[in-house]
Design a protein around this motif. Structure first.
Motif, PDB file in Angstrom:
ATOM      1  N   LYS A  96      -9.297  -2.281   7.906  1.00  0.00           N
ATOM      2  CA  LYS A  96     -10.696  -2.226   7.468  1.00  0.00           C
ATOM      3  C   LYS A  96     -10.914  -3.072   6.213  1.00  0.00           C
ATOM      4  CE  LYS A  96     -12.312   2.271   9.142  1.00  0.00           C
ATOM      5  NZ  LYS A  96     -12.714   3.629   8.715  1.00  0.00           N
ATOM      6  N   ASN A  97      -9.982  -2.974   5.261  1.00  0.00           N
ATOM      7  CA  ASN A  97     -10.103  -3.763   4.024  1.00  0.00           C
ATOM      8  C   ASN A  97     -10.070  -5.254   4.323  1.00  0.00           C
ATOM      9  OD1 ASN A  97     -10.214  -1.456   2.456  1.00  0.00           O
ATOM     10  ND2 ASN A  97      -8.072  -1.528   1.859  1.00  0.00           N
ATOM     11  N   TYR A 142       0.845  -1.195   0.000  1.00  0.00           N
ATOM     12  CA  TYR A 142       0.000   0.000   0.000  1.00  0.00           C
ATOM     13  C   TYR A 142       0.879   1.244   0.000  1.00  0.00           C
ATOM     14  CZ  TYR A 142      -3.930  -2.991   1.360  1.00  0.00           C
ATOM     15  OH  TYR A 142      -4.903  -3.954   1.393  1.00  0.00           O
ATOM     16  N   ASP A 149      -6.913   1.779   7.180  1.00  0.00           N
ATOM     17  CA  ASP A 149      -7.518   1.355   5.915  1.00  0.00           C
ATOM     18  C   ASP A 149      -7.199  -0.102   5.605  1.00  0.00           C
ATOM     19  OD1 ASP A 149      -8.594   3.874   5.570  1.00  0.00           O
ATOM     20  OD2 ASP A 149      -7.055   4.534   4.135  1.00  0.00           O
ATOM     21  N   ASP A 168      -3.430   6.393   9.177  1.00  0.00           N
ATOM     22  CA  ASP A 168      -4.629   6.268   8.335  1.00  0.00           C
ATOM     23  C   ASP A 168      -4.517   5.064   7.396  1.00  0.00           C
ATOM     24  OD1 ASP A 168      -5.663   8.550   9.530  1.00  0.00           O
ATOM     25  OD2 ASP A 168      -5.117   9.879   7.868  1.00  0.00           O
TER      26      ASP A 168
END
Length: 103
Positions: free
Chosen positions: A85-86, A9, A82, A78
């Protein structure tokens, strides 16, 4: 050489991810860049480390697998949120290490 997740990411603040990755791999300082890694501690899901820590050879040698890169600590936080959450959205669980092993 550091262990990077194949499709790691990248935060929006990183302008040239490949150039930054090469700089970090070479043991050079990438100011303001933070890395999201898998945690070695079973009580944690992820860790956020400043990339300048990797200029220390001992830390470089034991760095866990890198799954994300961001331009600031806030952006790295952040990004970690993310990622979790993904994973939870796809699997319904917080099994982060297993998710990346089976990816």
């Amino acid at each position: 050489m550091l262990k990077w997740q194949e499709d790691y990411y990248v935060g929006e603040g990183i302008k040239d991810a490949e150039k930054t990755k090469k700089r970090i791999d070479a043991g050079k300082v990438a100011l303001g860049v933070y890395l999201v890694t898998l945690s070695e501690n079973p009580g944690n899901l992820l860790e956020i480390i400043p990339s300048y820590m990797l200029i220390q050879k001992s830390y470089y040698a034991k760095c866990p697998e890198i799954i994300g890169m961001a331009k600031s600590k806030d952006e790295a936080t952040d990004l970690a949120v993310d990622i979790v959450k993904n994973i939870y959205g796809e699997t319904g669980a917080f099994q982060v290490k297993e998710y990346f092993k089976n990816r």
